[in-house]
Design a protein around this motif. Structure first.
Motif, PDB file in Angstrom:
ATOM      1  N   ASN A 116      96.907 118.936 168.019  1.00  0.00           N
ATOM      2  CA  ASN A 116      97.836 119.121 169.134  1.00  0.00           C
ATOM      3  C   ASN A 116      97.199 118.787 170.475  1.00  0.00           C
ATOM      4  OD1 ASN A 116     100.092 119.857 167.677  1.00  0.00           O
ATOM      5  ND2 ASN A 116      99.441 121.989 167.532  1.00  0.00           N
ATOM      6  N   PHE A 117      95.892 119.076 170.595  1.00  0.00           N
ATOM      7  CA  PHE A 117      95.189 118.697 171.815  1.00  0.00           C
ATOM      8  C   PHE A 117      95.334 117.191 172.042  1.00  0.00           C
ATOM      9  CE2 PHE A 117      91.449 116.608 173.560  1.00  0.00           C
ATOM     10  CZ  PHE A 117      91.390 117.174 174.819  1.00  0.00           C
ATOM     11  N   TYR A 118      95.119 116.400 170.976  1.00  0.00           N
ATOM     12  CA  TYR A 118      95.182 114.947 171.139  1.00  0.00           C
ATOM     13  C   TYR A 118      96.585 114.451 171.484  1.00  0.00           C
ATOM     14  CZ  TYR A 118      90.318 114.244 170.282  1.00  0.00           C
ATOM     15  OH  TYR A 118      88.962 114.266 170.425  1.00  0.00           O
ATOM     16  N   ALA A 120      98.689 115.995 173.385  1.00  0.00           N
ATOM     17  CA  ALA A 120      98.851 116.254 174.815  1.00  0.00           C
ATOM     18  C   ALA A 120      97.946 115.339 175.645  1.00  0.00           C
ATOM     19  CB  ALA A 120      98.531 117.713 175.123  1.00  0.00           C
ATOM     20  N   PHE A 121      96.721 115.147 175.146  1.00  0.00           N
ATOM     21  CA  PHE A 121      95.737 114.340 175.853  1.00  0.00           C
ATOM     22  C   PHE A 121      96.203 112.896 175.958  1.00  0.00           C
ATOM     23  CE2 PHE A 121      91.775 111.836 175.925  1.00  0.00           C
ATOM     24  CZ  PHE A 121      91.172 112.398 177.055  1.00  0.00           C
ATOM     25  N   GLU A 122      96.702 112.348 174.845  1.00  0.00           N
ATOM     26  CA  GLU A 122      97.161 110.957 174.847  1.00  0.00           C
ATOM     27  C   GLU A 122      98.380 110.761 175.743  1.00  0.00           C
ATOM     28  OE1 GLU A 122      97.445 110.064 170.691  1.00  0.00           O
ATOM     29  OE2 GLU A 122      95.241 110.136 170.539  1.00  0.00           O
ATOM     30  N   ALA A 123      99.185 111.816 175.898  1.00  0.00           N
ATOM     31  CA  ALA A 123     100.349 111.727 176.778  1.00  0.00           C
ATOM     32  C   ALA A 123      99.945 112.023 178.234  1.00  0.00           C
ATOM     33  CB  ALA A 123     101.430 112.689 176.321  1.00  0.00           C
ATOM     34  N   GLN A 124      98.647 112.218 178.455  1.00  0.00           N
ATOM     35  CA  GLN A 124      98.077 112.453 179.793  1.00  0.00           C
ATOM     36  C   GLN A 124      98.686 113.661 180.489  1.00  0.00           C
ATOM     37  OE1 GLN A 124      98.373 108.671 181.835  1.00  0.00           O
ATOM     38  NE2 GLN A 124      96.777 107.809 180.539  1.00  0.00           N
ATOM     39  N   LEU A 125      98.902 114.723 179.728  1.00  0.00           N
ATOM     40  CA  LEU A 125      99.419 115.952 180.318  1.00  0.00           C
ATOM     41  C   LEU A 125      98.267 116.834 180.799  1.00  0.00           C
ATOM     42  CD1 LEU A 125     102.357 117.118 178.020  1.00  0.00           C
ATOM     43  CD2 LEU A 125     102.238 115.261 179.656  1.00  0.00           C
ATOM     44  N   THR A 126      98.566 117.702 181.755  1.00  0.00           N
ATOM     45  CA  THR A 126      97.593 118.691 182.191  1.00  0.00           C
ATOM     46  C   THR A 126      97.435 119.729 181.078  1.00  0.00           C
ATOM     47  OG1 THR A 126      98.312 118.413 184.458  1.00  0.00           O
ATOM     48  CG2 THR A 126      97.119 120.454 183.944  1.00  0.00           C
ATOM     49  N   ILE A 127      96.187 120.015 180.726  1.00  0.00           N
ATOM     50  CA  ILE A 127      95.962 120.944 179.624  1.00  0.00           C
ATOM     51  C   ILE A 127      95.323 122.228 180.156  1.00  0.00           C
ATOM     52  CG2 ILE A 127      94.687 121.319 177.467  1.00  0.00           C
ATOM     53  CD1 ILE A 127      94.931 118.191 177.109  1.00  0.00           C
TER      54      ILE A 127
END
Ligand code: GDP
Ligand code: MG
Length: 556
Positions: A116-118, A120-127
């Motif tokens: 799930n991290f990836y 969000a990361f690939e969609a360039q969201l703030t985590i």
């Protein structure tokens, strides 16, 4: 509502790390729901979610939050954690600018935390990393922060330690949402443009679409067009989900809400569609990648007279779960039906359960199979590879992440359960499609008195053919009643029989129990026998109970 005071975020995590519980607290703290002891995973509304205690559908809730004298609109999406429902997560992410990545303070980073991290990361969201369950005796937030730093390269200072259960530090989460996540980039001056990111079919009102407004505004009575079909509709109702439907006059750029526009067919307002105002066309949004089915199974009505009803139930449910692939199919034994593709076994079970619970449909499901590609050449001579290790990363001194290449067939059925029990529940597991690999597979037929039974034909690994064939023959023997003649059950590869069982001839006399006289009782018994026969299918001269197909196909 001013766009710069809107925040759209979703909650993502490994299963059971506390996403839905945190959502409860956020709803309570912002006054969306009353604060009571009874609020447990309130966004898990489906019966199947309540019964299984897991989230299978992403759910949206709009919250109003007052922070430093300003009123903010927070749109929260709670998502499922299980790998089979990751399609829900990727769709939710497309309506958001940030995520709360929840990690259990005791369990630390698990397989779906990484997956799930990836997304969000690939969609360039703030985590925003959130360490949950700090109230647990074995909580070790220190160690989890080190893992987050090491695996995701996020500084430990950014982690927020909370207990979603007790409400500890949940206010800090709300502040971080406002301070760290950027507002959506959308202008109310632009023409109206909205993404349908979820949709469901209401028995009375037709299609209810969940939309994220990317530009402009829309109000009741407006004429809107779906980009997919080019059809125009009048908006009957729209509003916010708080989390229940809360009608409003308008929806503005940056907002997330629902819309009902007299769409009566499930082909309208498909997930991923773009809506715009009549005569103000906009470029359609990219939509969603179709989900890639991993597991296939046949689905048939219990009785052919239920075919039409089941068809509309499947259509309506797939509107709400667009990750299911549907194809018409028919079988000699079970009649007309469908071949459905799912993202995993749990997904298949949940879909089946929802059909029964939400649409009152009863179905026969055949054993799941995985897709193969057949290449008719000597390349099959290539030695089958079972699992090949690809890489290995130490998350910390106690945990290691390993990647393997597996034949899908080896993992879909019981691998997860086995892994869990071997590791006493410590290991977690995620998979993605790695493409097709050559393997030594063969087609195995099951014959009843010499006639092949089409729906029992399977693809098996050559080394397993004998044991699988034998087991299937044995199970069939147990589920077919004796008949007036002998029945031979055989497993064969081509013309070569590799296993055989025999059912001896027997005559079932239902009247044997009646001692003379009572004619009505005799009629009743005969009628019962005739009804029993309806549940039978004829293969050649052999009568096979419908349940036999399922019990034989179900692998242990
Ligand atoms: P999800 O699968 O991520 O949505 O997880 P849930 O919210 O359904 O929670 C899974 C389980 O963890 C439930 O039994 C919760 O009561 C429990 N849980 C959630 N948050 C906490 C917490 O902060 N402390 C403790 N002790 N348990 C929690
Ligand atoms: Mg949940």
């Amino acid at each position: 509502f001013p766009v710069d005071r809107i925040r759209n975020f979703c909650i993502i995590a490994h299963i059971d790390h506390g996403k839905s519980t945190l959502a409860d607290r956020l709803l309570e703290m912002t006054g969306a729901i009353a604060k009571t002891e009874k609020n447990k995973q309130v966004l898990d509304k489906l019966q199947v979610e309540r019964e299984r205690g897991i989230t299978v559908k992403a759910q949206t809730a709009s919250l109003f939050y007052n922070h430093e004298g300003q009123r903010y609109l927070l749109n929260l999406i709670d998502t499922p954690g299980h790998v089979d429902f990751s399609y829900e997560v990727s769709r939710s992410i497309s309506a958001c600018q940030g995520v709360l990545l929840i990690v259990d303070a005791n369990q630390g980073i698990q397989a779906q935390t990484v997956a799930n991290f990836y997304l969000a990361f690939e969609a360039q969201l703030t985590i925003i990393p959130v360490i949950n369950k700090i109230d647990l005796k074995n909580a070790d937030p220190e160690r989890v922060e080190s893992q987050i730093e090491k695996v995701f390269d996020i500084p430990r200072e950014e982690c927020i330690r909370i207990s979603a259960k007790l409400g500890t530090n949940v206010d800090k989460v709300l502040q971080a949402v406002v301070n760290r996540i950027p507002p959506p980039i959308a202008s109310t001056e632009d023409p109206f443009k909205a993404l349908v990111f979820d949709s469901n079919f209401d028995h009375y009102r037709g299609v209810v679409a969940n939309i994220a407004v990317f530009g402009g505004r829309v109000k009741k009575g407006d004429k809107i067009v779906s980009a997919h079909l080019g059809k125009a509709y009048e908006v009957n109702e729209l509003g916010l989900l708080r989390p229940d439907e809360h009608p409003t006059q308008k929806l503005f750029a940056g907002q997330v809400g629902y819309i009902i526009a007299g769409m009566k067919d499930v082909k309208e307002a498909q997930i991923g569609d773009t809506l715009y105002l009549h005569e103000q066309p906009v470029e359609a949004l990219p939509g969603f990648k179709p989900a890639k089915a991993m597991v296939f199974a046949g689905m048939y009505p219990m009785d052919q007279s239920e075919y039409t009803g089941l068809r509309s139930a499947i259509e309506r449910l797939t509107l709400n779960d667009s990750s299911v692939a549907v194809q018409r199919d028919s079988s000699l034994a079970l009649g007309a039906g469908w071949r459905l593709g799912f993202l995993g076994l749990l997904h298949m079970e949940v879909f089946n359960q929802r059909l029964e619970q939400e649409y009152n449909a009863s179905v026969i499901v055949t054993a799941p199979t995985v897709p193969y590609k057949a290449v008719l050449s000597s390349a099959k001579l290539i030695k089958n590879r079972r699992a090949v290790q690809k890489n290995m990363v130490y998350i910390d001194d106690q945990r290691v992440m390993m990647k393997y290449l597996f034949p899908l067939n080896e993992i879909v059925v019981d691998f997860y359960d086995l892994l869990k029990s071997l590791s006493s529940g410590y290991a977690s597991f995620d998979y993605e499609n790695a493409g097709y690999q050559a393997a030594d597979l063969i087609k195995m037929d099951i014959l009843l008195n010499g006639r092949p039974v089409e729906e029992l034909t399977t693809v098996v690994h050559r080394e397993r053919a004998y044991s699988t064939g034998k087991a299937m023959c044995e199970r069939l023997k147990d589920s077919i009643p004796r008949q007036m003649f002998e029945i031979a059950i055989q497993a064969a590869i081509g013309s070569k029989v590799i296993a055989r069982e025999t059912i001896k001839a027997y005559r079932k006399n239902v009247l044997a129990k009646c001692y003379g006289g009572d004619i009505t009782r005799k009629m009743k018994l005969l009628k019962k026998q005739a009804e029993g026969k309806k549940k039978m299918r004829r293969i050649g001269n052999v009568e096979v109970p419908k349940d036999a197909f399922i019990s034989v196909l179900k692998r242990k």
